[in-house]
Design an enzyme around this catalytic site. Sequence first.
Site, PDB file in Angstrom:
ATOM      1  N   SER A  58       0.829  -1.205   0.000  1.00  0.00           N
ATOM      2  CA  SER A  58       0.000   0.000   0.000  1.00  0.00           C
ATOM      3  C   SER A  58       0.863   1.254   0.000  1.00  0.00           C
ATOM      4  O   SER A  58       0.369   2.350  -0.305  1.00  0.00           O
ATOM      5  CB  SER A  58      -0.927   0.013   1.223  1.00  0.00           C
ATOM      6  OG  SER A  58      -0.194  -0.239   2.417  1.00  0.00           O
ATOM      7  N   GLU A 195      -9.438  -9.386   4.034  1.00  0.00           N
ATOM      8  CA  GLU A 195      -9.773  -8.005   3.692  1.00  0.00           C
ATOM      9  C   GLU A 195     -11.092  -7.885   2.936  1.00  0.00           C
ATOM     10  O   GLU A 195     -11.397  -8.674   2.037  1.00  0.00           O
ATOM     11  CB  GLU A 195      -8.668  -7.383   2.832  1.00  0.00           C
ATOM     12  CG  GLU A 195      -8.958  -5.943   2.431  1.00  0.00           C
ATOM     13  CD  GLU A 195      -7.816  -5.244   1.737  1.00  0.00           C
ATOM     14  OE1 GLU A 195      -7.984  -4.060   1.362  1.00  0.00           O
ATOM     15  OE2 GLU A 195      -6.751  -5.864   1.562  1.00  0.00           O
TER      16      GLU A 195
END
Length: 284
Positions: A58, A195
């Site tokens: 990320s 997730e």
Amino acid sequence: MSVHGKSASLEGATSKRLSIPEFAARKGAEPLVCLTAYTTPMAQRLDGHVDLLMVGDSLGMVLYGFDSTLPVTLDMMIQHGAAVCRGSRTSLVVVDMPFGSYQESPEQAFRSAARIMKETGCQAVKLEGGRDLADTVSFLVKRGVPVMGHVGLMPQSVNTLGGYRARGRGDQEAAGVMADAIAIAEAGAFSIVLEGVMEQIAQAVTARVPVPIIGIGASAACDGQVLVAEDILGLFSSFKPRFVKRYAELGADIEEAAARYAADVRTRSFPGPEHIFGAMKKHG
């Protein structure tokens, strides 16, 4: 110092960091606290408060301004992983394997994972994928590479999945998430990030799978939670996912500080006498 004494000293130093077995043993116990970190200063600030620091890909979006995680390279992950390891003492450090560094073959995955672990000093790697990556996870674990899995919404597969939508909305998709988690756990992963899935799926996976399930956009019933540190601190403002809770608004504080600094410079209020070397003293 004797060789024996040196070894004992090093063993004592490393034993302070949470180990893989200790992390895995927390299944069903006190929730595991996880946050991302990409730099030494951030790792230093977070280290005493979390169980795991995740050097996530990320960083491509948070630090580099990419539209997705796909452009992130292995060298980038190694540089940031090493920085986080230098800034932490007690947290387990896990480094993401970026897109293209493990999908080709188990052998490619091992070469990439070995580089990450040797060049960063991290304790484990994380890779995305379910049943299709189970053989790769098994290959790595058998060769001494601790692996954290990642199923459900997988950002590296955003093009295949058709966007960042929550997974498990239908029976077939929900069954697929469960099958993926079971396969990765059976392959030897010590933990799995789950997730962007419907809450009931997260609850079912956590209850069924014997390794710690770390939720992000999943359920409070998971064995732990992970978020991007910049998200909870209000530093990454271009997008705020539904599952993020802001604990500070440091972005606004930074802007205010920059504005005050700019005003001081433009009015010559900064630097003052206390900020200058050999400032002339005024005589009466």
